[in-house]
Design a protein around this motif. Structure first.
Motif, PDB file in Angstrom:
ATOM      1  N   PRO A  78     -42.140  11.535   6.071  1.00 13.19           N
ATOM      2  CA  PRO A  78     -43.520  11.367   5.655  1.00 13.19           C
ATOM      3  C   PRO A  78     -43.898   9.893   5.562  1.00 13.19           C
ATOM      4  O   PRO A  78     -43.059   9.038   5.281  1.00 13.19           O
ATOM      5  CB  PRO A  78     -43.541  12.029   4.265  1.00 13.19           C
ATOM      6  N   ASP A  79     -45.168   9.593   5.837  1.00  7.90           N
ATOM      7  CA  ASP A  79     -45.610   8.222   5.682  1.00  7.90           C
ATOM      8  C   ASP A  79     -45.977   7.968   4.227  1.00  7.90           C
ATOM      9  O   ASP A  79     -46.089   8.879   3.414  1.00  7.90           O
ATOM     10  CB  ASP A  79     -46.795   7.900   6.606  1.00  7.90           C
ATOM     11  N   ALA A  80     -46.177   6.677   3.908  1.00  3.71           N
ATOM     12  CA  ALA A  80     -46.393   6.282   2.516  1.00  3.71           C
ATOM     13  C   ALA A  80     -47.644   6.913   1.940  1.00  3.71           C
ATOM     14  O   ALA A  80     -47.696   7.266   0.760  1.00  3.71           O
ATOM     15  CB  ALA A  80     -46.468   4.757   2.422  1.00  3.71           C
ATOM     16  N   LEU A 235     -45.420  18.778 -12.057  1.00  2.00           N
ATOM     17  CA  LEU A 235     -44.351  18.157 -11.281  1.00  2.00           C
ATOM     18  C   LEU A 235     -44.886  17.676  -9.934  1.00  2.00           C
ATOM     19  O   LEU A 235     -44.456  16.639  -9.425  1.00  2.00           O
ATOM     20  CB  LEU A 235     -43.203  19.142 -11.077  1.00  2.00           C
ATOM     21  N   ASP A 236     -45.837  18.401  -9.354  1.00  2.00           N
ATOM     22  CA  ASP A 236     -46.471  17.962  -8.107  1.00  2.00           C
ATOM     23  C   ASP A 236     -47.101  16.595  -8.278  1.00  2.00           C
ATOM     24  O   ASP A 236     -46.872  15.676  -7.477  1.00  2.00           O
ATOM     25  CB  ASP A 236     -47.565  18.958  -7.683  1.00  2.00           C
ATOM     26  N   ALA A 237     -47.927  16.454  -9.313  1.00  2.00           N
ATOM     27  CA  ALA A 237     -48.641  15.197  -9.529  1.00  2.00           C
ATOM     28  C   ALA A 237     -47.681  14.055  -9.828  1.00  2.00           C
ATOM     29  O   ALA A 237     -47.867  12.927  -9.347  1.00  2.00           O
ATOM     30  CB  ALA A 237     -49.650  15.358 -10.670  1.00  2.00           C
ATOM     31  N   ILE A 238     -46.643  14.330 -10.608  1.00  2.00           N
ATOM     32  CA  ILE A 238     -45.645  13.306 -10.915  1.00  2.00           C
ATOM     33  C   ILE A 238     -44.995  12.801  -9.630  1.00  2.00           C
ATOM     34  O   ILE A 238     -44.771  11.600  -9.451  1.00  2.00           O
ATOM     35  CB  ILE A 238     -44.583  13.865 -11.877  1.00  2.00           C
ATOM     36  N   GLY A 239     -44.704  13.704  -8.717  1.00  2.00           N
ATOM     37  CA  GLY A 239     -44.066  13.321  -7.468  1.00  2.00           C
ATOM     38  C   GLY A 239     -44.944  12.489  -6.566  1.00  2.00           C
ATOM     39  O   GLY A 239     -44.444  11.825  -5.653  1.00  2.00           O
ATOM     40  N   LEU A 240     -46.261  12.487  -6.795  1.00  2.00           N
ATOM     41  CA  LEU A 240     -47.188  11.713  -5.966  1.00  2.00           C
ATOM     42  C   LEU A 240     -47.384  10.292  -6.472  1.00  2.00           C
ATOM     43  O   LEU A 240     -48.088   9.505  -5.841  1.00  2.00           O
ATOM     44  CB  LEU A 240     -48.548  12.431  -5.904  1.00  2.00           C
ATOM     45  N   HIS A 241     -46.780   9.956  -7.600  1.00  2.00           N
ATOM     46  CA  HIS A 241     -46.838   8.590  -8.108  1.00  2.00           C
ATOM     47  C   HIS A 241     -45.962   7.695  -7.233  1.00  2.00           C
ATOM     48  O   HIS A 241     -44.961   8.149  -6.670  1.00  2.00           O
ATOM     49  CB  HIS A 241     -46.353   8.553  -9.555  1.00  2.00           C
ATOM     50  N   PRO A 242     -46.322   6.408  -7.067  1.00  2.00           N
ATOM     51  CA  PRO A 242     -45.461   5.501  -6.289  1.00  2.00           C
ATOM     52  C   PRO A 242     -44.014   5.477  -6.761  1.00  2.00           C
ATOM     53  O   PRO A 242     -43.105   5.281  -5.959  1.00  2.00           O
ATOM     54  CB  PRO A 242     -46.135   4.137  -6.477  1.00  2.00           C
ATOM     55  N   LYS A 247     -39.709   9.088 -11.723  1.00  2.00           N
ATOM     56  CA  LYS A 247     -40.428   9.871 -12.718  1.00  2.00           C
ATOM     57  C   LYS A 247     -40.011  11.338 -12.703  1.00  2.00           C
ATOM     58  O   LYS A 247     -40.034  12.004 -13.745  1.00  2.00           O
ATOM     59  CB  LYS A 247     -41.939   9.728 -12.511  1.00  2.00           C
ATOM     60  N   ARG A 248     -39.612  11.850 -11.541  1.00  2.00           N
ATOM     61  CA  ARG A 248     -39.138  13.232 -11.503  1.00  2.00           C
ATOM     62  C   ARG A 248     -37.823  13.371 -12.267  1.00  2.00           C
ATOM     63  O   ARG A 248     -37.565  14.407 -12.909  1.00  2.00           O
ATOM     64  CB  ARG A 248     -38.986  13.703 -10.051  1.00  2.00           C
ATOM     65  N   ILE A 249     -36.970  12.376 -12.209  1.00  2.00           N
ATOM     66  CA  ILE A 249     -35.741  12.404 -12.997  1.00  2.00           C
ATOM     67  C   ILE A 249     -36.076  12.388 -14.484  1.00  2.00           C
ATOM     68  O   ILE A 249     -35.492  13.127 -15.289  1.00  2.00           O
ATOM     69  CB  ILE A 249     -34.829  11.226 -12.617  1.00  2.00           C
ATOM     70  N   MET A 250     -37.040  11.534 -14.869  1.00  2.00           N
ATOM     71  CA  MET A 250     -37.484  11.494 -16.259  1.00  2.00           C
ATOM     72  C   MET A 250     -38.053  12.849 -16.686  1.00  2.00           C
ATOM     73  O   MET A 250     -37.851  13.290 -17.821  1.00  2.00           O
ATOM     74  CB  MET A 250     -38.524  10.393 -16.443  1.00  2.00           C
TER      75      MET A 250
END
Length: 343
Positions: A78-80, A235-242, A247-250
């Motif tokens: 995936p691109d950035a 969890l979806d929104a957290i994964g979209l953070h830079p 943050k997913r580990i947190m």
């Protein structure tokens, strides 16, 4: 943080318009109500917030855990712009819920139903069936889809299910769960506007027993555990953070402390398949198993030795599916995980 809109059939997340800078509310400019700060004193923090981030960063750097977007080997890189999005920033949600709260006060509108009303109804009724199966002692790895006929046996047991909805948004999922017979209901969101909207809707609709708190799941101040935790899009929104990987580990570190032993976590996602969520849980379990053991505790003080872990329990099988690239999939996945009893 309530969830992510499911894009139309001919579009994807990278094609949606990113909000202009003028549309966003700065975190520094956000006004915080006095009761949102009371969470810190009422619930207490169990771990320093900076330490949470540092621990997650270290785990990611040394653990060789794959990001969620890498779980399927047949996916293109995936691109950035696809991996990160404004949907991963609190400022986006603050602005969105400020608009929805103003719209509610002016027109009485409840706002967006994330993933759609049909998905919300399925999640609520399927979760009820799952909890009844568990209460009746029918704990199996594969539980049938939502029953078409109302389930009366075991309804009395729903009152003992304490529920936390993280990233509750407008709180409508908790209202649906209340209609199913659950009564111990709490919703949290890091956007104060979301909590204000959820409270207003609950009061208007007669669900005054639902509790709402301003709280960030990644830096949670809650110190109680819940028998059932719901996540619809958080969890979806957290994964979209830079910094989504960190943050997913947190996220998993926090959730593992909030789900009571023997309790369940139900995740509804439009960015992850059922298999990807199972793989992420496996990664969490491996990481926890590799942590140094706590110093030996005297037997008369012993509570639990093993680190928390989750195992796949069941998933919704009634969502519409489609064929893409020779594989069958669904636009939404709802998966339940059981937290280990011995931790």
């Amino acid at each position: 943080m309530a969830g992510i809109r499911i894009p139309p059939e001919d579009s994807d997340l990278s094609q949606s318009r990113a909000p202009a800078a003028s549309d966003l509310v700065s975190d520094d400019e956000r006004s915080v109500a006095a009761d949102s700060w009371s969470i810190k004193s009422d619930y207490g923090s169990t771990l320093d917030d900076d330490q949470r981030h540092a621990d997650a960063s270290e785990a990611l750097s040394v653990g060789n855990f794959r990001a969620s977007s890498d779980y399927s080997s047949d996916k293109e890189e995936p691109d950035a712009e696809t991996v990160t999005s404004m949907l991963g920033h609190q400022s986006y949600w603050d602005a969105a819920y400020a608009d929805e709260l103003a719209n509610f006060r002016e027109h009485g509108h409840a706002g967006e139903v994330w993933f759609g009303a049909d998905v919300m109804d399925i999640v609520a009724s399927w979760t009820k069936s799952l909890c009844i199966e568990i209460s009746d002692g029918h704990l199996v790895n594969h539980i049938d889809d939502v029953k078409t006929e109302p389930v009366e046996q075991g309804d009395k047991d729903l009152s003992c299910w304490s529920i936390l909805d993280i990233g509750t948004g407008n709180g409508l999922l908790l209202q649906e769960l209340a209609k199913q017979g659950f009564s111990d209901l709490t919703g949290t969101d890091y956007s104060e506007g979301a909590i204000n909207l959820a409270r207003s809707l609950a009061d208007r609709d007669g669900f005054t027993n639902i509790k709402f708190l301003v709280d960030d799941i990644l830096e949670t101040k809650l110190d109680r555990q819940f028998r059932l935790i719901m996540d619809k899009g958080t969890l979806d929104a957290i994964g979209l953070h830079p910094d989504g990987s960190v943050k997913r580990i947190m996220y998993w570190d926090s959730v593992s402390r909030l789900v009571a032993p023997g309790g369940i976590l139900v995740i509804t996602s439009c960015n992850n398949t059922k298999d990807e969520l199972v793989q992420e849980v496996d990664n969490f379990n491996q990481r926890m198993a590799g942590l140094p053991q706590e110093p030996e505790i005297p037997k008369d003080q012993e509570v639990c030795k093993d680190p928390p872990s989750f195992r796949y329990l069941s998933h919704v099988r009634s969502y519409p599916t489609f064929m893409f690239g020779g594989a069958v999939g669904s636009r939404v996945a709802t998966v339940a995980f059981l937290r280990s009893w011995n931790s």
